[in-house]
Design an enzyme around this catalytic site. Structure first.
Site, PDB file in Angstrom:
ATOM      1  N   ASN A  35       0.802  -1.225   0.000  1.00  0.00           N
ATOM      2  CA  ASN A  35       0.000   0.000   0.000  1.00  0.00           C
ATOM      3  C   ASN A  35       0.835   1.275   0.000  1.00  0.00           C
ATOM      4  O   ASN A  35       0.292   2.368  -0.073  1.00  0.00           O
ATOM      5  CB  ASN A  35      -1.001  -0.014   1.162  1.00  0.00           C
ATOM      6  CG  ASN A  35      -2.055  -1.092   0.935  1.00  0.00           C
ATOM      7  OD1 ASN A  35      -2.145  -1.670  -0.154  1.00  0.00           O
ATOM      8  ND2 ASN A  35      -2.836  -1.386   1.952  1.00  0.00           N
TER       9      ASN A  35
ATOM     10  N   ARG B  51     -16.935   1.083  -1.582  1.00  0.00           N
ATOM     11  CA  ARG B  51     -15.693   1.761  -2.001  1.00  0.00           C
ATOM     12  C   ARG B  51     -15.965   3.051  -2.806  1.00  0.00           C
ATOM     13  O   ARG B  51     -15.604   3.160  -3.977  1.00  0.00           O
ATOM     14  CB  ARG B  51     -14.775   0.820  -2.784  1.00  0.00           C
ATOM     15  CG  ARG B  51     -14.528  -0.552  -2.178  1.00  0.00           C
ATOM     16  CD  ARG B  51     -13.851  -0.560  -0.826  1.00  0.00           C
ATOM     17  NE  ARG B  51     -12.499  -0.088  -0.781  1.00  0.00           N
ATOM     18  CZ  ARG B  51     -11.426  -0.854  -0.973  1.00  0.00           C
ATOM     19  NH1 ARG B  51     -11.591  -2.115  -1.287  1.00  0.00           N
ATOM     20  NH2 ARG B  51     -10.214  -0.348  -0.887  1.00  0.00           N
TER      21      ARG B  51
ATOM     22  N   ARG C  82      -2.233 -11.226  -4.300  1.00  0.00           N
ATOM     23  CA  ARG C  82      -2.260  -9.779  -4.555  1.00  0.00           C
ATOM     24  C   ARG C  82      -1.393  -9.030  -3.559  1.00  0.00           C
ATOM     25  O   ARG C  82      -0.850  -7.974  -3.858  1.00  0.00           O
ATOM     26  CB  ARG C  82      -3.700  -9.264  -4.466  1.00  0.00           C
ATOM     27  CG  ARG C  82      -4.604  -9.709  -5.603  1.00  0.00           C
ATOM     28  CD  ARG C  82      -5.901  -8.958  -5.572  1.00  0.00           C
ATOM     29  NE  ARG C  82      -5.609  -7.566  -5.331  1.00  0.00           N
ATOM     30  CZ  ARG C  82      -6.419  -6.734  -4.679  1.00  0.00           C
ATOM     31  NH1 ARG C  82      -7.564  -7.167  -4.209  1.00  0.00           N
ATOM     32  NH2 ARG C  82      -6.094  -5.475  -4.483  1.00  0.00           N
TER      33      ARG C  82
HETATM   34  C1  EPZ Z   1      -6.598   1.840   1.548  1.00  0.00           C
HETATM   35  O1  EPZ Z   1      -7.736   1.730   0.724  1.00  0.00           O
HETATM   36  C2  EPZ Z   1      -5.919   0.489   1.479  1.00  0.00           C
HETATM   37  N1  EPZ Z   1      -5.563   0.190   0.087  1.00  0.00           N
HETATM   38  C3  EPZ Z   1      -6.869  -0.593   1.996  1.00  0.00           C
HETATM   39  O2  EPZ Z   1      -6.138  -1.815   2.005  1.00  0.00           O
HETATM   40  C4  EPZ Z   1      -7.241  -0.253   3.434  1.00  0.00           C
HETATM   41  O3  EPZ Z   1      -8.166  -1.213   3.913  1.00  0.00           O
HETATM   42  C5  EPZ Z   1      -7.877   1.149   3.470  1.00  0.00           C
HETATM   43  O4  EPZ Z   1      -6.965   2.110   2.910  1.00  0.00           O
HETATM   44  C6  EPZ Z   1      -8.194   1.584   4.883  1.00  0.00           C
HETATM   45  O5  EPZ Z   1      -7.044   1.554   5.661  1.00  0.00           O
HETATM   46  C7  EPZ Z   1      -4.466   0.790  -0.444  1.00  0.00           C
HETATM   47  O6  EPZ Z   1      -3.809   1.583   0.190  1.00  0.00           O
HETATM   48  C8  EPZ Z   1      -4.124   0.411  -1.845  1.00  0.00           C
HETATM   49  P1  EPZ Z   1      -9.991   4.495   2.309  1.00  0.00           P
HETATM   50  P2  EPZ Z   1      -8.583   3.059   0.358  1.00  0.00           P
HETATM   51  O7  EPZ Z   1     -10.266   5.472   1.249  1.00  0.00           O
HETATM   52  O8  EPZ Z   1      -7.706   4.237   0.333  1.00  0.00           O
HETATM   53  C9  EPZ Z   1     -14.521   5.464   2.811  1.00  0.00           C
HETATM   54  C10 EPZ Z   1      -5.718  -4.044   1.517  1.00  0.00           C
HETATM   55  O9  EPZ Z   1      -6.240  -5.075   1.966  1.00  0.00           O
HETATM   56  N2  EPZ Z   1     -14.358   6.365   1.660  1.00  0.00           N
HETATM   57  O10 EPZ Z   1      -8.993   4.841   3.381  1.00  0.00           O
HETATM   58  O11 EPZ Z   1      -9.420   2.761  -0.824  1.00  0.00           O
HETATM   59  C11 EPZ Z   1     -14.346   4.001   2.448  1.00  0.00           C
HETATM   60  O12 EPZ Z   1     -15.542   3.447   1.953  1.00  0.00           O
HETATM   61  C12 EPZ Z   1      -6.593  -2.874   1.148  1.00  0.00           C
HETATM   62  O13 EPZ Z   1      -4.488  -3.861   1.366  1.00  0.00           O
HETATM   63  C13 EPZ Z   1     -15.381   7.255   1.351  1.00  0.00           C
HETATM   64  O14 EPZ Z   1     -16.405   7.274   2.004  1.00  0.00           O
HETATM   65  O15 EPZ Z   1      -9.528   3.146   1.639  1.00  0.00           O
HETATM   66  C14 EPZ Z   1     -13.953   3.399   3.767  1.00  0.00           C
HETATM   67  O16 EPZ Z   1     -15.108   3.165   4.527  1.00  0.00           O
HETATM   68  C15 EPZ Z   1      -8.075  -3.180   1.328  1.00  0.00           C
HETATM   69  N3  EPZ Z   1     -15.218   8.093   0.289  1.00  0.00           N
HETATM   70  C16 EPZ Z   1     -13.129   4.513   4.452  1.00  0.00           C
HETATM   71  O17 EPZ Z   1     -13.472   5.717   3.757  1.00  0.00           O
HETATM   72  C17 EPZ Z   1     -14.069   8.108  -0.457  1.00  0.00           C
HETATM   73  O18 EPZ Z   1     -13.967   8.921  -1.399  1.00  0.00           O
HETATM   74  C18 EPZ Z   1     -11.640   4.330   4.346  1.00  0.00           C
HETATM   75  O19 EPZ Z   1     -11.360   4.053   2.999  1.00  0.00           O
HETATM   76  C19 EPZ Z   1     -13.044   7.207  -0.129  1.00  0.00           C
HETATM   77  C20 EPZ Z   1     -13.198   6.347   0.941  1.00  0.00           C
END
Ligand code: EPZ
Length: 420
Positions: A23, A121, A399
């Site tokens: 990540n 997501r 992955r």
């Molecule tokens: C990152 O995803 C990681 N992926 C995820 O890891 C990790 O679970 C996640 O952060 C949370 O720590 C990478 O870094 C590639 P978020 P990301 O945006 O950035 C909501 C793994 O297993 N949200 O921090 O996509 C979302 O739905 C993966 O390695 C909005 O509401 O996650 C979630 O509930 C899985 N609107 C929360 O925020 C947005 O525009 C956190 O999501 C974006 C996100």
């Protein structure tokens, strides 16, 4: 497709070295779009996701080579600004090319990533951020189309209903580094991987401060140059290996692991009575003590990581007592519950909570991986279970865990691959 077969019961013993952080490397590879000059990224893990990102960079016209010696070289001018559905749909993290494409080319057409089994997501925070920087954004046939005559600094509150967003913080930071003027991101994600991206951008000539705190300040510059960077180690792989030692009552030295990135996990494991020695750049985990049931709630960093929730559920499944696991980041991230129950776990889901009643032993069974971290949880359960566990669809595991079979076999696990 392959399946992973595990004969449970072996106590893991020996040494293992953690790979570079998935990540961190994904947004850092995307950030090479911000310059035409060569960038050398060291410590790149050989993962499906890494290769997917390199494929996307090549589709955008970059030279993107990955010599399995862990080095990724990205150079040349991006000749295209379109990241296709075909490529983005294979890995939703590809959406983090949006910010650098917009920052460098002032235009981007990136497929909406869509949801996955752990949740809807959404990307509303990503779009809010780039609009604040002056981009015109529209959604056309499943693509985000963004363009700007010029990007200007802005004050952006980036907190969502589930707290901060890692990739939205990354995208906005990468769009802002070449904007005119100062950008302040409030409620920014504080994850170590966001810090690693910021450090790489600073090496490229960006002016960033506050990374690692909820307020990041960016002073736009005219252009960025190439840089050399080594990726931080993968705290989620390290955490998974810690639990592998604990769940098998093993004795493992985990090298290239930063305990300061694992504060919440180690705090909970201390509470459970685990013996974990924090060394300089390593952790020594002896799992010879009966653990106590604990309650966890996942939160944005520095809270308990959602990416460790499935793995912790496996450990609590064989820990005496009742544990309550509350998932606050992805309330649907419980696909592993039914698979663990197939192995004899006693887990009951109640909305965003899973109530785990520890059992003496799990029993090996055929199970199915549904996502990256659920598959890691099933591997841990298989290592602990009596008998043979076969995990299908292990491309999910590939992955995010580099050479995981070899690492486990070297620690004495009985693990092999079979054709499905
Ligand atoms: C990152 O995803 C990681 N992926 C995820 O890891 C990790 O679970 C996640 O952060 C949370 O720590 C990478 O870094 C590639 P978020 P990301 O945006 O950035 C909501 C793994 O297993 N949200 O921090 O996509 C979302 O739905 C993966 O390695 C909005 O509401 O996650 C979630 O509930 C899985 N609107 C929360 O925020 C947005 O525009 C956190 O999501 C974006 C996100």
């Amino acid at each position: 497709m392959d399946k992973l077969v595990i004969e449970g019961g072996a106590k893991l013993k020996g040494e293992v070295t953690v790979s570079g952080a998935k990540n961190a490397v994904l947004p850092i590879l995307a950030a090479t779009l911000l310059t035409d000059e060569p960038c050398v990224i060291k410590g790149v893990p050989n993962l499906r996701d890494t290769n997917s990102m390199l494929k996307i960079l090549r589709s955008l016209g970059k030279v993107a080579e990955f010599d399995k010696g862990k080095v990724g070289v990205c150079a040349g001018k991006a000749s295209s600004y379109i990241a296709s559905y075909k490529l983005v749909s294979t890995m939703r993290a590809s959406f983090c090319v949006l910010g650098p494409l917009l920052g460098k080319l002032k235009k981007a057409k990136v497929s909406l990533p869509g949801g996955c089994v752990i949740g809807v997501r959404p990307v509303d925070l990503h779009l809010k951020g780039i609009k604040a920087l002056g981009a015109d954004v529209s959604i056309e046939s499943g693509y985000v189309v963004a363009k700007a005559n010029k990007l200007h600094g802005a004050y952006i509150y980036l907190g969502g209903v589930y707290g901060s967003s890692v990739l939205a913080t990354d995208n906005v930071m990468m769009a802002a580094v070449l904007a005119h003027g100062k950008t302040v991101i409030e409620s920014a994600a504080c994850e170590p991987e966001v810090v690693d991206l910021a450090e790489f951008l600073i090496k490229m000539g960006a002016k960033i401060k506050g990374h690692g705190t909820p307020v990041i300040e960016i002073e736009g510059v005219k252009n960025l140059h190439g840089a050399v960077h080594s990726i931080i180690s993968d705290r989620i792989e390290a955490g998974t290996l810690i639990l592998a030692s604990l769940i098998t009552a093993g004795d493992v030295l985990i090298k290239n692991a930063q305990y300061k990135h694992l504060g919440a996990l180690l705090d909970k494991l201390d509470e459970a009575g685990a013996h974990i020695s924090r060394l300089d750049g390593a952790l020594h985990v002896k799992g010879n003590k009966k653990l106590r049931a604990i309650n966890i709630t996942t939160l944005p960093y520095p809270g308990f990581p959602t990416d460790m929730q499935a793995q912790m559920m496996s450990l609590m499944s064989v820990t005496g007592g009742i544990s309550v696991i509350t998932e606050k980041i992805y309330p649907d991230r419980f696909m592993h519950v039914s698979e663990l129950n197939r192995m004899g776990a006693q887990i009951q889901r109640e909305g965003p909570h899973a109530i785990v009643e520890g059992v003496k032993n799990l029993s090996g069974a055929p199970v199915m991986a549904s996502d990256l971290r659920a598959s890691a949880g099933l591997v841990l359960a298989g290592l602990s279970a009596r008998g043979e566990t076969s995990i299908s669809r292990i491309y999910h595991l590939e992955r995010g865990y580099e050479f995981i079979e070899e690492k486990l076999i070297n620690l004495g696990a009985k693990v092999w691959r079979e054709k499905e």
